[in-house]
Design a protein around this motif. Structure first.
Motif, PDB file in Angstrom:
ATOM      1  N   PHE A 189      -5.630  -5.580  -3.829  1.00  0.00           N
ATOM      2  CA  PHE A 189      -6.353  -4.322  -4.030  1.00  0.00           C
ATOM      3  C   PHE A 189      -7.655  -4.556  -4.792  1.00  0.00           C
ATOM      4  O   PHE A 189      -7.703  -5.398  -5.674  1.00  0.00           O
ATOM      5  CB  PHE A 189      -5.484  -3.342  -4.827  1.00  0.00           C
ATOM      6  CG  PHE A 189      -4.363  -2.757  -4.007  1.00  0.00           C
ATOM      7  CD1 PHE A 189      -3.051  -3.044  -4.298  1.00  0.00           C
ATOM      8  CD2 PHE A 189      -4.642  -1.932  -2.938  1.00  0.00           C
ATOM      9  CE1 PHE A 189      -2.022  -2.497  -3.545  1.00  0.00           C
ATOM     10  CE2 PHE A 189      -3.606  -1.371  -2.176  1.00  0.00           C
ATOM     11  CZ  PHE A 189      -2.291  -1.666  -2.479  1.00  0.00           C
ATOM     12  N   THR A 232      -4.004  -1.440 -10.851  1.00  0.00           N
ATOM     13  CA  THR A 232      -3.731  -1.590  -9.420  1.00  0.00           C
ATOM     14  C   THR A 232      -3.577  -0.226  -8.773  1.00  0.00           C
ATOM     15  O   THR A 232      -4.069   0.024  -7.675  1.00  0.00           O
ATOM     16  CB  THR A 232      -2.454  -2.420  -9.205  1.00  0.00           C
ATOM     17  OG1 THR A 232      -2.469  -3.542 -10.063  1.00  0.00           O
ATOM     18  CG2 THR A 232      -2.331  -2.875  -7.770  1.00  0.00           C
ATOM     19  N   GLU A 239       2.919  -9.190 -12.265  1.00  0.00           N
ATOM     20  CA  GLU A 239       2.486  -7.865 -11.793  1.00  0.00           C
ATOM     21  C   GLU A 239       1.816  -7.112 -12.923  1.00  0.00           C
ATOM     22  O   GLU A 239       0.805  -6.427 -12.746  1.00  0.00           O
ATOM     23  CB  GLU A 239       3.695  -7.072 -11.281  1.00  0.00           C
ATOM     24  CG  GLU A 239       3.328  -5.731 -10.712  1.00  0.00           C
ATOM     25  CD  GLU A 239       4.533  -4.821 -10.528  1.00  0.00           C
ATOM     26  OE1 GLU A 239       4.576  -4.128  -9.505  1.00  0.00           O
ATOM     27  OE2 GLU A 239       5.412  -4.796 -11.402  1.00  0.00           O
ATOM     28  N   PHE A 265       0.825  -1.199   0.000  1.00  0.00           N
ATOM     29  CA  PHE A 265       0.000   0.000   0.000  1.00  0.00           C
ATOM     30  C   PHE A 265       0.862   1.253   0.000  1.00  0.00           C
ATOM     31  O   PHE A 265       0.465   2.297  -0.512  1.00  0.00           O
ATOM     32  CB  PHE A 265      -0.917  -0.016   1.225  1.00  0.00           C
ATOM     33  CG  PHE A 265      -2.022   0.997   1.199  1.00  0.00           C
ATOM     34  CD1 PHE A 265      -2.298   1.769   2.321  1.00  0.00           C
ATOM     35  CD2 PHE A 265      -2.786   1.191   0.065  1.00  0.00           C
ATOM     36  CE1 PHE A 265      -3.334   2.694   2.320  1.00  0.00           C
ATOM     37  CE2 PHE A 265      -3.811   2.120   0.048  1.00  0.00           C
ATOM     38  CZ  PHE A 265      -4.094   2.874   1.180  1.00  0.00           C
ATOM     39  N   LYS A 325      -6.862   1.590  -7.949  1.00  0.00           N
ATOM     40  CA  LYS A 325      -7.512   1.085  -6.738  1.00  0.00           C
ATOM     41  C   LYS A 325      -6.759   1.554  -5.504  1.00  0.00           C
ATOM     42  O   LYS A 325      -7.354   1.889  -4.474  1.00  0.00           O
ATOM     43  CB  LYS A 325      -7.544  -0.444  -6.763  1.00  0.00           C
ATOM     44  CG  LYS A 325      -8.407  -0.999  -7.858  1.00  0.00           C
ATOM     45  CD  LYS A 325      -8.654  -2.477  -7.674  1.00  0.00           C
ATOM     46  CE  LYS A 325      -9.065  -3.094  -8.993  1.00  0.00           C
ATOM     47  NZ  LYS A 325      -8.579  -4.445  -9.140  1.00  0.00           N
ATOM     48  N   GLN A 326      -5.430   1.565  -5.641  1.00  0.00           N
ATOM     49  CA  GLN A 326      -4.612   1.980  -4.497  1.00  0.00           C
ATOM     50  C   GLN A 326      -4.888   3.431  -4.145  1.00  0.00           C
ATOM     51  O   GLN A 326      -5.099   3.775  -2.992  1.00  0.00           O
ATOM     52  CB  GLN A 326      -3.143   1.792  -4.853  1.00  0.00           C
ATOM     53  CG  GLN A 326      -2.186   2.183  -3.761  1.00  0.00           C
ATOM     54  CD  GLN A 326      -0.761   2.267  -4.282  1.00  0.00           C
ATOM     55  OE1 GLN A 326      -0.522   2.473  -5.469  1.00  0.00           O
ATOM     56  NE2 GLN A 326       0.200   2.125  -3.397  1.00  0.00           N
ATOM     57  N   CYS A 336       1.297  -7.375  -6.642  1.00  0.00           N
ATOM     58  CA  CYS A 336       1.646  -5.977  -6.468  1.00  0.00           C
ATOM     59  C   CYS A 336       2.973  -5.922  -5.730  1.00  0.00           C
ATOM     60  O   CYS A 336       3.412  -6.920  -5.177  1.00  0.00           O
ATOM     61  CB  CYS A 336       0.565  -5.228  -5.694  1.00  0.00           C
ATOM     62  SG  CYS A 336       0.220  -5.914  -4.080  1.00  0.00           S
ATOM     63  N   ARG A 337       3.615  -4.749  -5.748  1.00  0.00           N
ATOM     64  CA  ARG A 337       4.970  -4.690  -5.223  1.00  0.00           C
ATOM     65  C   ARG A 337       5.073  -3.861  -3.953  1.00  0.00           C
ATOM     66  O   ARG A 337       4.284  -2.955  -3.701  1.00  0.00           O
ATOM     67  CB  ARG A 337       5.903  -4.118  -6.283  1.00  0.00           C
ATOM     68  CG  ARG A 337       5.601  -2.674  -6.678  1.00  0.00           C
ATOM     69  CD  ARG A 337       6.735  -2.099  -7.468  1.00  0.00           C
ATOM     70  NE  ARG A 337       6.905  -2.811  -8.732  1.00  0.00           N
ATOM     71  CZ  ARG A 337       7.920  -2.606  -9.554  1.00  0.00           C
ATOM     72  NH1 ARG A 337       8.846  -1.740  -9.242  1.00  0.00           N
ATOM     73  NH2 ARG A 337       8.025  -3.280 -10.684  1.00  0.00           N
ATOM     74  N   ASN A 362      -1.970  -9.487  -5.301  1.00  0.00           N
ATOM     75  CA  ASN A 362      -2.654  -8.212  -5.460  1.00  0.00           C
ATOM     76  C   ASN A 362      -4.016  -8.250  -4.769  1.00  0.00           C
ATOM     77  O   ASN A 362      -4.990  -8.744  -5.328  1.00  0.00           O
ATOM     78  CB  ASN A 362      -2.822  -7.900  -6.951  1.00  0.00           C
ATOM     79  CG  ASN A 362      -3.396  -6.504  -7.175  1.00  0.00           C
ATOM     80  OD1 ASN A 362      -3.681  -5.790  -6.227  1.00  0.00           O
ATOM     81  ND2 ASN A 362      -3.550  -6.124  -8.426  1.00  0.00           N
ATOM     82  N   GLN A 417       2.088   1.803  -7.031  1.00  0.00           N
ATOM     83  CA  GLN A 417       2.080   0.659  -7.932  1.00  0.00           C
ATOM     84  C   GLN A 417       2.245   1.052  -9.403  1.00  0.00           C
ATOM     85  O   GLN A 417       1.601   1.981  -9.874  1.00  0.00           O
ATOM     86  CB  GLN A 417       0.754  -0.113  -7.774  1.00  0.00           C
ATOM     87  CG  GLN A 417       0.568  -0.744  -6.415  1.00  0.00           C
ATOM     88  CD  GLN A 417       1.630  -1.775  -6.096  1.00  0.00           C
ATOM     89  OE1 GLN A 417       1.984  -2.594  -6.941  1.00  0.00           O
ATOM     90  NE2 GLN A 417       2.161  -1.721  -4.898  1.00  0.00           N
ATOM     91  N   GLY A 459      -1.559  -7.870 -13.367  1.00  0.00           N
ATOM     92  CA  GLY A 459      -2.424  -7.442 -12.281  1.00  0.00           C
ATOM     93  C   GLY A 459      -2.635  -8.473 -11.190  1.00  0.00           C
ATOM     94  O   GLY A 459      -3.494  -8.304 -10.326  1.00  0.00           O
TER      95      GLY A 459
END
Lengths: 200, 382
Positions: free
Chosen positions: B382, A49, B361, A40, A52-53, B367-368, B380, A44, B364
């Motif tokens: 999210f 992603t 990644e 988080f 959404k983050q 995530c990192r 991931n 990203q 999707g």
């Protein structure tokens, strides 16, 4: 931990009960699951992603500010604030990432930069219209339509102590009343020692 | 050391001194001889050694006793040496410092350097074999020994002889290899003539360049390493050589690829293939060109270039979904993984492991988490 205190009241000293309230508020904030998820705090690269983050970040920032009744944020101070700095998992959002989040908030209309250098901003976790509506509800509920109030009375008066808009900063209060004014429900007037408002 | 004989150290009638070097100690095999440090002398006929302090102590050995010799590089605390392998002593050898020895080789230890020049001179003398053409006035007792030496085919001597033959063979190969250069020059002459004729034809605008000449020209260019874009359009790509090579690679790489999870970086392939070949190594360009032909030749391998520029060879059966799925599974199981951990888990190189994680990644699925602790990948959520 240094961040703006919710009550920017220069004149009154903070009473012990208020300090306790503040502490309780801090401890009682419910962090979303993302807050303890290390990724988080890394912006990203994957576009979907990231969307959404950022949405999660905006929501977190706003709800935290609402919880603590913060109306302004300083970018440098923000980095050390618990919102963007989770000491437990030893992760914090970089300055660049914070600015990205702030930009998102600005686009959504929840943030306004105070200065050109973008070091301080106004946080509107509630829009002026929403505030205006809340204030008007209180006014009408207490049968005070057609009364005149000073701005100070509204934001800091004893009568409004239990209201959500108690402690609202002046700039926000003014905007909320201006919104009501636009709807024809209020009129901002100038008094001897400041501004006031009459509700219709 | 039992081949040495006592001598008075004086040179014979037709014998001349070639070089001498002081500060040399003799070794019987790997052990120090029971002699001090002295001077080693090389003559046209013999190898002599004299004690520095006691000039009366002098030994020698005929050069004909030497089967072969080699240099031994200096080490920490050790001087450079020359190891000399000897024929067995003849029965009628004159007495020397050692009656018998378990070693059939001696060493000269050069404590004050000088081994390079000595080795060179010794090589010269051993090639020229001047003792054969101008025998010293004293009979060389080793000649009889020479004959007995030759008939023995087993044991140390046999091995030493084989080594000597191998060396000669290598020499021959090297000189043969250089013959190819002359062939190359002939081919170049052909090419030059061909290009001259084409150039003149174009100039005179006389008729078309024949199909045959065009093909010949292009194949020359490609064999010289100039990839011709026109060829790639009209004929698919590459030459016959690359096609053959591609097929060969298809065979060689099957097993290694499967061992390594279906993917190998092109650099790994290069090393593997060249190590296997030993001789006639592949150039990187040839390898890449051959790999590019996998698809058109319908081989079960593919050359793949990642976004980062990394080139890999992967098994066709190894689909992208599988790779991503394995990445997701591993990461979910362990909660989070770095590229190193993932590579270790799957037996992949770190580079390839990272590529897989990046791919997942991109899709999707992962995530990192980028921090001072390093780059980690999480599922991931999210």
């Amino acid at each position: 931990v240094s961040y703006t205190l919710p009550y920017r009241n220069q004149n009154s000293t903070l009473q012990p009960e208020r300090r306790l309230t503040e502490f309780v508020l801090e401890m009682s904030f419910e962090w979303p699951w993302q807050y303890n998820f290390p990724p988080f705090f890394t912006l990203q690269p994957n576009v979907d992603t990231r969307q959404k983050q950022l949405a999660a970040w905006c929501s977190l920032a706003l709800s935290y500010c609402r919880h603590r009744k913060l109306y302004t944020l300083d970018v440098l101070e923000a980095q050390e604030s618990p919102v963007f700095n989770n000491k437990k998992i030893e992760r914090k959002l970089s300055v660049e990432a914070i600015q990205v989040v702030f930009e998102e908030l600005r686009k959504k209309g929840n943030l306004e930069w105070i200065d050109k250098n973008k070091t301080r901003c106004l946080i509107m976790w509630r829009r002026p219209e929403e505030w205006g509506s809340l204030i008007y509800q209180w006014v009408s509920k207490n049968g005070m339509i057609n009364s005149v109030f000073t701005l100070y009375e509204l934001s800091n008066g004893d009568d409004t102590e239990n209201e959500e808009f108690h402690g609202l900063e002046e700039w926000m209060l003014l905007r909320s009343l201006q919104a009501l004014q636009a709807e024809g429900k209020a009129e901002i007037i100038t008094l001897d020692d400041g501004k006031g408002v009459k509700f219709f | 050391m039992d081949r040495f004989m006592w001598t008075n150290g004086l040179l014979e009638m037709n014998e001349t001194l070639v070089i001498q070097q002081r500060g040399v100690r003799l070794y019987d095999g790997d052990e120090k001889a029971k002699l001090e440090v002295g001077v080693v002398l090389l003559s046209t006929h013999r190898l002599l050694w004299r004690d520095l302090k006691n000039h009366e102590c002098c030994v020698c050995i005929p050069l004909s006793q030497i089967i072969f010799f080699e240099e031994q590089a200096a080490g920490i605390g050790k001087s450079a040496k020359i190891v000399i392998h000897l024929h067995p002593a003849p029965a009628n050898k004159e007495p020397g410092p050692y009656q018998n020895s378990k070693f059939s080789y001696i060493k000269l230890s050069f404590k004050e350097h000088g081994q390079i020049e000595f080795y060179r001179r010794l090589t010269e003398e051993m090639i020229q074999k001047r003792w054969e053409s101008t025998p010293a006035s004293q009979p060389i007792t080793a000649t009889a020994g020479l004959k007995t030496g030759r008939t023995r085919a087993v044991g140390i001597v046999g091995i030493e002889r084989k080594l000597e033959e191998k060396r000669k063979e290598t020499d021959k190969n090297i000189s043969e290899a250089f013959e190819d250069l002359s062939k190359l020059m002939e081919k170049a002459k052909e090419m030059v003539e061909l290009s001259r004729s084409i150039a003149s034809k174009i100039k005179d605008k006389q008729g078309d360049i024949t199909e045959d000449e065009t093909i010949r020209f292009k194949s020359y260019l490609l064999s010289m390493g100039i990839a011709n874009p026109v060829t790639r359009e009209t004929h698919g790509s590459g030459t016959h050589y690359h096609m053959q090579l591609a097929r060969q690679l298809g065979d060689i790489l099957q097993a290694p690829l499967e061992e390594r999870g279906g993917m190998m970086a092109l650099t790994e392939v290069y090393c593997l293939v060249n190590r296997a070949r030993g001789m006639e190594l592949l150039s990187p360009e040839d390898l890449v060109n051959a790999c590019k032909m996998f698809e058109s030749l319908k081989l079960p391998l593919r050359l793949r270039v990642f976004d980062s520029g990394v080139m890999v060879v992967q098994l066709q059966s190894h689909s992208e979904e599988e790779m991503i799925a394995s990445a997701i599974d591993s990461v979910s199981e362990k909660g989070s993984l770095t590229a190193e951990e993932f590579g270790k888990l799957l037996g992949l190189s770190v580079l390839l492991a990272k590529e897989r994680l990046l791919l997942a990644e991109k899709m999707g699925h992962l995530c990192r988490d980028d921090s001072v602790e390093g780059l980690r990948f999480y599922p991931n959520l999210f």
